[in-house]
Enzyme design. Structure first.
Site, PDB file in Angstrom:
ATOM      1  N   GLY A  23     -35.555  19.188  26.862  1.00 37.01           N
ATOM      2  CA  GLY A  23     -34.431  20.124  26.914  1.00 37.01           C
ATOM      3  C   GLY A  23     -33.570  19.973  25.678  1.00 37.01           C
ATOM      4  CB  SER A  24     -30.130  21.076  25.060  1.00 34.50           C
ATOM      5  OG  SER A  24     -29.530  20.439  26.173  1.00 34.50           O
ATOM      6  N   GLY A  39     -30.330  15.230  26.176  1.00 38.26           N
ATOM      7  CA  GLY A  39     -30.936  13.953  25.772  1.00 38.26           C
ATOM      8  C   GLY A  39     -29.894  12.893  25.442  1.00 38.26           C
ATOM      9  CD  GLU A  80     -41.628  15.647  23.321  1.00 39.78           C
ATOM     10  OE1 GLU A  80     -41.323  16.358  22.340  1.00 39.78           O
ATOM     11  OE2 GLU A  80     -42.565  14.843  23.301  1.00 39.78           O
TER      12      GLU A  80
END
Ligand code: NAD
Length: 478
Positions: free
Chosen positions: A210-211, A215, A232
């Site tokens: 995600g964004s 993270g 990721e």
């Protein structure tokens, strides 16, 4: 929870999110399943993934259509995403006979050293809306052959895709017969559900896509309990076009990567760094292509550009374009279209924004079809621009000059996890490790040796002599 289709904003379903007690029970069930599953030989675990691949093949059309309905991808990209799931299943089946460790030369006579790989435990998978099925499959196919159990918390924007994948998994499980129940489970909910996975010590690995904002929260929280993470996150991917590039190829490669999935891929091309001598010609050709793109219902044949996922996404795009204008950018496109036909959905003309320098706005990831154009004089300047962003996911160069392409791929070239020559930044194959560095999070998924993230390593030293020599010549005579 209402689920809406980005195609027309209509409601597809209402779902009840799982409660925290249900989530805790699911983690307990996954933990029990793992304890049994880890003892099943890896090639036998591969058989379950082989059956999953078969079931996915049988439902390819329906699953692809659901991706279009719920995430707004054009038909061929929806089908491509299902194909990616099938491909990773095939890869994982082969891998189930190749979870290799090393043998290592011991310094001591009569000793042998080796490493073995063991199943890790419960894997929590948190996914983004833009790959509503494939990211689950990348993680799950590998995790299952590695002997782990999976709990999936899909994006709150695409839970139906997750329920469909789970249903297909259950079919494979019914044919497999031998495995424990609850090897794969889906949890419906928003960010709070993700946080429960993040904080639970029974979840050995949190694989979160995600964004970068997400993270930044997830990474330290998992680290606080010494869990493992695989992150990721966002990308800000550039294409460099040099003076002797094949411009026909470059136009096609850039257009697909910048406009495909309406610029909502983590690997979408967001920056074009083009040599001054070819920039007028290339930008003009791109504008012509952009002007002719068929925008509309992604399920209709011939459509190349579907909708943005929601209103917030449209607003973020407009905010970025306004900021770019204020920073001297010359914007072409970017406006809302088809408003009469789809009053509650957000279709846009993709934007090309010519910038004089790489401003703060250009250095951010805006998840929409905006292509910033920057011009350069020599390659070292282009490489510096390419690397001067916080993200490090994907990159590409279009050039027919071996010196340029090799420099781009070298240690002082692109700093991204993916660096391509004469193809665009998006559309990776499953055989390679996928991921990027810096604010992209450092994780690697899918092919190559990405499987190691789903296992734990043990180093073994075996003494088959009658002596007990100590390492480094240490003496300890009793
Ligand atoms: P998002 O960060 O809003 O949400 C992603 C997932 O994280 C959702 O399931 C959400 O519920 C969950 N989440 C959010 N905050 C959380 C928290 N604090 N704790 C636990 N879970 C949390 O992202 P999005 O808008 O769905 O997707 C777009 C972003 O994803 C882009 O930045 C894109 O680049 C990135 N992305 C990266 C990759 C990659 O492989 N690098 C792939 C796809 C998408």
């Amino acid at each position: 929870m209402s689920v809406r289709s980005p195609i027309d904003g209509g409601i597809l379903a209402h779902l009840r999110p799982h409660s925290s007690e249900e989530l805790s029970k699911a983690i307990a069930r996954a933990h029990d399943a793992w304890q049994v599953w880890r003892t099943v030989p890896a090639p036998a675990r591969g058989e379950l993934v082989r059956l999953l691949g078969q079931e996915l093949r049988a439902e390819k059309q329906a699953l692809g259509q659901l991706i279009s309905l719920e995430a707004g991808k054009i038909t061929s990209e929806g089908l491509g995403e299902v194909q990616e799931m099938i491909d990773i299943c095939d890869f994982a089946v082969g891998l189930s006979r190749q979870l290799y460790g090393l043998t290592i030369a011991s310094e001591r006579p009569g000793h042998r050293m080796l490493e073995t790989w063991h199943p890790l435990g419960v894997v929590g998978v948190i996914t983004a809306f833009n790959f509503p099925m494939a990211v689950w499959a990348w993680n799950t196919a590998l995790a299952l052959v590695c002997g782990d159990a999976v709990i999936w918390k899909p994006s709150e924007k695409t839970p139906l895709c997750a329920l469909a994948c789970q249903a297909v998994f259950e079919r494979a499980m019914a044919r497999y017969e031998a495995g424990p129940a609850h090897l794969s489970q889906v949890l419906i909910g928003g960010r709070e559900a993700g946080e429960l996975l993040v904080d639970d010590p029974r979840v050995a690995l949190v694989s979160a896509t995600g964004s970068t904002r997400m993270g930044r929260e997830v990474g330290p929280r998992v680290a606080r309990r010494f869990g493992r993470v695989l992150l990721e996150l966002g990308g800000n991917n550039a294409v460099i076009v040099t003076p002797n590039a094949d411009l026909d190829l470059a136009v096609r490669g850039i257009a697909f990567a910048a406009v495909g999935t309406a610029g909502q891929r983590c690997t979408s091309t967001r920056r074009l760094i083009v040599h001054r001598s070819v920039s007028e010609q290339l930008v003009e050709r791109l504008k012509q292509v952009y002007g002719k793109l068929r925008i509309g219902n992604p399920l209709q044949e011939g459509t190349l550009l579907g909708p943005l996922v929601d209103r917030a996404s449209f607003e973020a795009m407009q905010t970025a374009l306004d900021a770019a204008r204020a920073q001297g950018g010359r914007v072409s496109g970017g406006e809302r279209v088809l408003e009469d036909e789809f009053a509650s959905a957000y279709y846009v003309r993709p934007a090309i924004v010519e910038m004089d320098s790489q401003t703060d706005t250009v250095r951010q990831e805006t998840f929409a079809p905006i292509l910033y154009v920057l011009r350069y004089e020599d390659l070292s300047e282009a490489l510096a621009l390419q690397n001067d962003v916080p993200q490090g996911l994907s990159s590409a160069i279009f050039s027919n000059d071996l010196r340029e392409t090799e420099e781009f791929l070298s240690v002082s070239g692109s700093d991204c996890g993916i660096a391509n020559v004469n193809i665009g930044t998006s559309g990776a194959e499953i055989g390679g490790a996928f991921g990027g560095d810096k604010e992209t999070g450092g994780g690697r998924e899918s092919g190559s040796d990405a499987w190691r993230a789903y296992m734990r390593r043990a180093t073994n030293t075996i003494n088959y002599s009658r002596e007990l020599p100590l390492a480094q010549g240490v003496k300890f005579d009793l």
